[in-house]
Design a protein around this motif. Structure first.
Motif: not given
Length: 427
Positions: A118, A121, A139, A143, A173, A328
């Motif tokens: 996260a 990203i 976003m 995620t 991940w 996240a």
């Protein structure tokens, strides 16, 4: 019933002769003594039945603070305690999400990798691609939600233990995160950006910290009072008004003392405020909603929950989704603390600390018992040990040994507590 019999016995005893003028009346003293005696007896009964609550972790926290304060006078300084209150947020948010999973008697091993993914990203979208802060943040959080949902649905449908599914997720991940970061491997965040300010912003007005202390204390009293009235109307056991008042007064002392300490440094940290709001909100979800009752029920037994027509698949899926989302968010706070994301994000002892915080705080490994506040207490213990070790220049190896020992002790206490509850017919 026993209390009622005691009260009847008190009323049927012969009343003593009326005291003469100037003689102190002992009735109030006797009433207070009886109330204290009944409260002490109730506490003893709960402890014997294995209902330890947060008592063990509070005692451990007190011992940790006393030991490190004796070793270094700066440990309980406003600066160190303020830094500690910010340091607990990232891993603490992950631990809060893990509480949901542990309540089912399961374990999510992927939270560390999801937190790193996260953060990666967000960093790549915001810094490398110029996406606005708020959109990149959304976003990043989504995620974690998607990753948790995929794992939860796989767990619910395949009926494979969650730790197996999430172990695969841990590897997957982490691989995706390395791919997202690319060959460079490190992305530095904008120190004036939205995420960076999450852990560097403070409410310097003293009224903010004191106001939060007053608001929190008032909400706890109101919640306890309304719960008492509801249970009393239903003919269920309930706390006395004196008990609620004493509990609220104790909380008020702690809250205002914390506010005083924070105001002696830089004020109320924004990160701590967000953390407490999230914990309180999820606590309401668990203890005051139909969904929360389903989570606890599922922790008591999957087959029994199915026979009670609970949507097992939905609950199991959403619980892993909550865990992924909180991982996240926690990852973003951890990236904010160091203002960068690297290939090592989400690795190391992060997962172990998150699990340890939930378990040390009192969440049962057997499922069905624990609250979001358990993670807060457990995280305070772990971060206090880490902070004390740093101040006393103690090697990291010793810190790991001590944290592992505390975790082992918490697991043993949890097991003994469950056995005691089973012996008393309460588990």
């Amino acid at each position: 019933m026993v209390k009622a019999m005691h009260d009847m016995a008190d009323h049927t005893r012969a009343e003593p002769a009326a005291p003469t003028a100037g003689t102190p009346r002992p009735h109030g003293t006797r009433a207070v003594a009886r109330a204290v005696e009944r409260s002490a007896a109730a506490v003893r009964d709960r402890l014997r039945a294995g209902e330890l609550g947060s008592l063990p972790v509070v005692l451990v926290l007190g011992v940790v603070w006393i030991v490190f304060q004796s070793l270094n006078a700066n440990f309980l300084s406003p600066r160190n305690l303020s830094n500690l209150s910010v340091d607990i947020v990232g891993t603490g948010l992950m631990a809060v999400g893990l509480v949901f999973v542990l309540l089912l008697g399961e374990l999510d091993l992927s939270v560390g990798s999801i937190s790193g993914l996260a953060a990666a990203i967000f960093a790549v979208l915001n810094v490398n691609l110029g996406v606005p802060d708020w959109l990149a943040l959304v976003m990043g959080v989504l995620t974690g939600t998607v990753a948790g949902t995929v794992q939860g649905y796989s767990f619910a449908k395949a009926r494979v233990p969650a730790f197996v599914v999430t172990l695969a997720g841990l590897l997957t991940w982490n691989g995706v995160m390395l791919s997202v970061l690319g060959t460079n491997g490190t992305v530095n965040l904008d120190e004036n950006g939205l995420v960076a300010k999450l852990t560097s912003s403070y409410f310097t007005d003293p009224g903010a910290a004191y106001g939060l202390a007053a608001l929190g204390t008032g909400l706890v009293f109101l919640s306890s009072f309304l719960d008492r009235r509801r249970r009393k109307a239903a003919g269920m056991p309930h706390r006395s008004l004196r008990g609620i008042a004493a509990r609220t007064a104790g909380l008020a002392v702690i809250a205002f003392a914390a506010a005083y300490v924070l105001n002696r440094f830089q004020g109320l940290p924004l990160a701590l405020l967000i953390f407490l709001v999230v914990v309180a909100g999820l606590d309401v979800v668990l203890r005051r909603t139909h969904y929360g009752r389903q989570v606890y029920a599922l922790g008591g037994g999957v087959e029994a929950a199915r026979r009670a027509s609970l949507s097992v698949t939905r609950v199991q899926t959403t619980v892993l989704a909550v865990s992924g989302t909180m991982a996240a968010i926690g990852g973003l706070f951890m990236a904010s603390r160091i203002t960068s994301v690297s290939q090592g994000s989400g690795s190391g002892v992060l997962l172990l600390n998150a699990v340890a915080a939930a378990v040390i705080g009192g969440t049962s490994l057997f499922g069905g018992r624990g609250t979001t506040w358990s993670a807060v207490l457990g995280m305070l213990v772990i971060q206090s040990i880490s902070s004390g070790m740093a101040l006393t220049d103690t090697p990291t190896a010793v810190q790991l040994v001590i944290t592992g020992g505390v975790l082992f002790a918490a697991a043993v206490i949890d097991s003994l507590s469950r056995r005691s509850q089973e012996a008393h017919g309460r588990a």
